[in-house]
Design an enzyme around this catalytic site. Structure first.
Site, PDB file in Angstrom:
ATOM      1  N   HIS A   1      -6.998 -10.736 -24.193  1.00  0.00           N
ATOM      2  CA  HIS A   1      -6.277 -10.995 -22.615  1.00  0.00           C
ATOM      3  C   HIS A   1      -7.933 -12.326 -22.505  1.00  0.00           C
ATOM      4  CE1 HIS A   1      -5.511  -7.252 -21.302  1.00  0.00           C
ATOM      5  NE2 HIS A   1      -4.307  -8.049 -21.046  1.00  0.00           N
TER       6      HIS A   1
ATOM      7  N   LYS B   1      -9.798 -12.588 -16.463  1.00  0.00           N
ATOM      8  CA  LYS B   1      -9.609 -11.393 -16.495  1.00  0.00           C
ATOM      9  C   LYS B   1     -11.551 -10.365 -16.152  1.00  0.00           C
ATOM     10  CE  LYS B   1      -6.957  -7.364 -18.360  1.00  0.00           C
ATOM     11  NZ  LYS B   1      -6.378  -7.125 -16.567  1.00  0.00           N
TER      12      LYS B   1
HETATM   13  N1  LIG Z   1       1.145  -4.576 -14.130  1.00  0.00           N
HETATM   14  C1  LIG Z   1       0.682  -5.924 -14.699  1.00  0.00           C
HETATM   15  O1  LIG Z   1       1.697  -5.761 -15.326  1.00  0.00           O
HETATM   16  C2  LIG Z   1       0.006  -6.791 -14.033  1.00  0.00           C
HETATM   17  C3  LIG Z   1      -1.272  -6.372 -14.243  1.00  0.00           C
HETATM   18  N2  LIG Z   1      -2.068  -7.605 -13.832  1.00  0.00           N
HETATM   19  C4  LIG Z   1      -3.051  -7.188 -12.752  1.00  0.00           C
HETATM   20  O2  LIG Z   1      -3.087  -7.731 -11.911  1.00  0.00           O
HETATM   21  C5  LIG Z   1      -4.065  -8.107 -11.204  1.00  0.00           C
HETATM   22  C6  LIG Z   1      -3.867  -9.374 -10.872  1.00  0.00           C
HETATM   23  O3  LIG Z   1      -4.141 -10.057 -11.760  1.00  0.00           O
HETATM   24  P1  LIG Z   1      -4.543 -11.855 -11.749  1.00  0.00           P
HETATM   25  O4  LIG Z   1      -3.317 -12.354 -11.174  1.00  0.00           O
HETATM   26  O5  LIG Z   1      -4.129 -12.601 -12.809  1.00  0.00           O
HETATM   27  O6  LIG Z   1      -5.879 -11.953 -10.949  1.00  0.00           O
HETATM   28  P2  LIG Z   1      -6.106 -12.993 -10.551  1.00  0.00           P
HETATM   29  O7  LIG Z   1      -7.539 -12.720 -10.262  1.00  0.00           O
HETATM   30  O8  LIG Z   1      -5.445 -14.930 -10.434  1.00  0.00           O
HETATM   31  O9  LIG Z   1      -5.497 -13.103  -9.670  1.00  0.00           O
HETATM   32  C7  LIG Z   1      -6.205 -11.588  -8.118  1.00  0.00           C
HETATM   33  C8  LIG Z   1      -5.947 -12.397  -6.812  1.00  0.00           C
HETATM   34  O10 LIG Z   1      -6.216 -10.984  -5.805  1.00  0.00           O
HETATM   35  C9  LIG Z   1      -6.982 -12.258  -4.612  1.00  0.00           C
HETATM   36  N3  LIG Z   1      -7.330 -11.121  -3.749  1.00  0.00           N
HETATM   37  C10 LIG Z   1      -8.777 -10.586  -3.835  1.00  0.00           C
HETATM   38  N4  LIG Z   1      -9.321  -9.963  -2.651  1.00  0.00           N
HETATM   39  C11 LIG Z   1      -8.193 -10.049  -1.741  1.00  0.00           C
HETATM   40  C12 LIG Z   1      -7.912  -9.439  -0.356  1.00  0.00           C
HETATM   41  N5  LIG Z   1      -8.684  -8.708   0.034  1.00  0.00           N
HETATM   42  N6  LIG Z   1      -6.947  -9.814  -0.091  1.00  0.00           N
HETATM   43  C13 LIG Z   1      -5.698 -10.543  -0.685  1.00  0.00           C
HETATM   44  N7  LIG Z   1      -6.023 -11.129  -1.575  1.00  0.00           N
HETATM   45  C14 LIG Z   1      -7.472 -10.583  -2.553  1.00  0.00           C
HETATM   46  C15 LIG Z   1      -7.849 -13.261  -4.894  1.00  0.00           C
HETATM   47  O11 LIG Z   1      -8.087 -14.146  -4.580  1.00  0.00           O
HETATM   48  P3  LIG Z   1      -9.328 -15.043  -4.393  1.00  0.00           P
HETATM   49  O12 LIG Z   1      -7.605 -16.095  -5.073  1.00  0.00           O
HETATM   50  O13 LIG Z   1      -9.068 -15.855  -3.056  1.00  0.00           O
HETATM   51  O14 LIG Z   1     -10.118 -14.880  -4.615  1.00  0.00           O
HETATM   52  C16 LIG Z   1      -6.554 -14.145  -5.752  1.00  0.00           C
HETATM   53  O15 LIG Z   1      -6.363 -14.371  -5.655  1.00  0.00           O
HETATM   54  C17 LIG Z   1      -5.224  -7.698 -11.674  1.00  0.00           C
HETATM   55  O16 LIG Z   1      -5.835  -6.269 -11.969  1.00  0.00           O
HETATM   56  C18 LIG Z   1      -4.723  -7.524 -13.388  1.00  0.00           C
HETATM   57  O17 LIG Z   1      -5.435  -7.067 -13.995  1.00  0.00           O
HETATM   58  C19 LIG Z   1      -2.092  -8.932 -14.464  1.00  0.00           C
HETATM   59  C20 LIG Z   1      -0.943  -9.053 -15.179  1.00  0.00           C
HETATM   60  C21 LIG Z   1       0.123  -7.968 -15.045  1.00  0.00           C
HETATM   61  O1  LIG Z   2      -5.143  -9.454 -16.522  1.00  0.00           O
HETATM   62  C1  LIG Z   2      -4.019  -9.516 -16.751  1.00  0.00           C
HETATM   63  O2  LIG Z   2      -3.874 -10.408 -17.136  1.00  0.00           O
HETATM   64  C2  LIG Z   2      -2.765  -8.230 -17.365  1.00  0.00           C
HETATM   65  N1  LIG Z   2      -3.222  -7.768 -17.225  1.00  0.00           N
HETATM   66  C3  LIG Z   2      -2.249  -6.364 -17.347  1.00  0.00           C
HETATM   67  C4  LIG Z   2      -3.129  -4.764 -18.242  1.00  0.00           C
HETATM   68  O3  LIG Z   2      -4.410  -5.388 -17.263  1.00  0.00           O
HETATM   69  O4  LIG Z   2      -3.220  -4.035 -19.017  1.00  0.00           O
HETATM   70  C5  LIG Z   2      -1.660  -6.789 -18.029  1.00  0.00           C
HETATM   71  C6  LIG Z   2      -0.613  -7.143 -19.092  1.00  0.00           C
HETATM   72  O5  LIG Z   2      -2.083  -7.006 -19.995  1.00  0.00           O
HETATM   73  C7  LIG Z   2      -1.781  -8.890 -18.647  1.00  0.00           C
END
Ligand SMILES: NC(=O)C1=CN([C@@H]2O[C@H](COP(=O)(O)OP(=O)(O)OC[C@H]3O[C@@H](n4cnc5c(N)ncnc54)[C@H](OP(=O)(O)O)[C@@H]3O)[C@@H](O)[C@H]2O)C=CC1
Ligand SMILES: O=C(O)C1=N[C@H](C(=O)O)C[C@H](O)C1
Length: 275
Positions: A156, A160
């Site tokens: 990734h 991450k």
């Molecule tokens: N299930 C799936 O298909 C997928 C899952 N994921 C997962 O999704 C999650 C997010 O990934 P990603 O978008 O890349 O990560 P990012 O770090 O880009 O986004 C996370 C966001 O959460 C925000 N955040 C933190 N605390 C709070 C709060 N108290 N209230 C509201 N927002 C908050 C952060 O804010 P700030 O920027 O202001 O700190 C940030 O903008 C991860 O756990 C990732 O592993 C990702 C892709 C696919």
């Molecule tokens: O953090 C990410 O970007 C992603 N997180 C998910 C995971 O932890 O499996 C899904 C995807 O691979 C992208």
């Protein structure tokens, strides 16, 4: 006639949050009613148009859900530390909950089960159609080749926060379960510093963090003289966003309970992600 599902997004400032917001623009089947960001975020109080352009809905990002709003679904893609807040909000306001946040503790998974007694909840480590199929293939291979070594490698982007990825762990659980083994007993989260041969029957994990890799998972089954590699490569975050939106539309109005992405893909009265 298509009904419109009102949706709030928690983690709206993040990579996934922005992908979901972008994917929702211009659609008639979903309506973004709230974009929830961290209190103190640069985006708090900012109109959506500031990051998403003039076609974005005319709402501003907020750190709490306005009392007069009643979304049908709260979609959460944030961080494990903010997950409890998101789930608590869904419970308090009785909103169906869809989450893709990874790195959750066993306690947080148990909280999802607890919430399912009151609201509809769906958590998935990966909302892509390809990984849903990969998961089935892994189960089939693990069952058919019970004595082959199983190793899971994931890669990734460098930002991450959690490792191994939620998807890698879910695939490991799938393989262990297909072999009737307890995942926690067979998982080897790292072989680094283990100066000994592989434990037969263990499931090993390897992690790469580099650049802008969206998400790659390779599950290897190996024995003497041959091996099988099952690989999924995500090259665009929008696949996860589309999957989460399909899940949100599917779960809206459903009775309380814990649902899985497989339920959505089974097409129980709802659209499939590949549609
Ligand atoms: N299930 C799936 O298909 C997928 C899952 N994921 C997962 O999704 C999650 C997010 O990934 P990603 O978008 O890349 O990560 P990012 O770090 O880009 O986004 C996370 C966001 O959460 C925000 N955040 C933190 N605390 C709070 C709060 N108290 N209230 C509201 N927002 C908050 C952060 O804010 P700030 O920027 O202001 O700190 C940030 O903008 C991860 O756990 C990732 O592993 C990702 C892709 C696919
Ligand atoms: O953090 C990410 O970007 C992603 N997180 C998910 C995971 O932890 O499996 C899904 C995807 O691979 C992208």
């Amino acid at each position: 006639m298509t009904t419109t599902t009102p949706i709030a997004v928690h983690g709206a400032a993040g990579r996934m949050g922005q992908a979901i917001l972008r994917t929702m623009i211009g659609r008639g089947d979903v309506a973004l009613v709230a974009a929830l960001v961290r209190s103190g975020s640069d985006l708090e109080g900012q109109p959506l148009a500031a990051t998403l352009g003039s076609r974005a809905p005319a709402i501003v990002c907020t750190s709490s859900l306005p009392a007069d709003l009643t979304p049908a679904v709260l979609i959460d893609f944030s961080v494990a530390a903010a997950f409890d807040h998101a789930l608590g909000l869904a419970l308090e306001r009785r909103i169906a909950f869809v989450s893709g946040t990874t790195g959750l503790s066993a306690k947080q998974q148990a909280a999802l089960d607890g919430a399912a007694a009151s609201i509809a909840v769906l958590w998935s480590a990966n909302f892509s159609l390809g990984v849903a199929l990969l998961s089935r293939l892994v189960a089939e291979a693990a069952r058919s080749l019970p004595d082959w070594d199983c190793e899971i490698a994931e890669a990734h982007h460098s930002r991450k926060q959690d490792a191994p990825s939620g998807t890698a762990l879910a695939l490991g659980r799938e393989a262990a379960s297909a072999r009737d083994r307890d995942f926690d007993a067979v998982a080897r989260l790292s072989h680094v510093g283990v100066n000994a041969a592989r434990t037969p029957g263990s499931i090993g994990f390897a992690v790469t963090r580099a650049g802008d890799i969206v998400g790659e998972h390779t599950v290897t089954f190996a024995t003497l003289g041959e091996r099988i590699e099952l690989v999924h490569r995500a090259t665009d975050r929008d696949i996860f966003a589309r999957g989460a939106i399909v899940a949100a539309r599917w779960i809206a109005g459903r009775p309380h309970g814990r649902y899985a992405l497989a339920d959505v893909l089974a097409g129980r009265n709802g659209p499939a992600i590949g549609a």
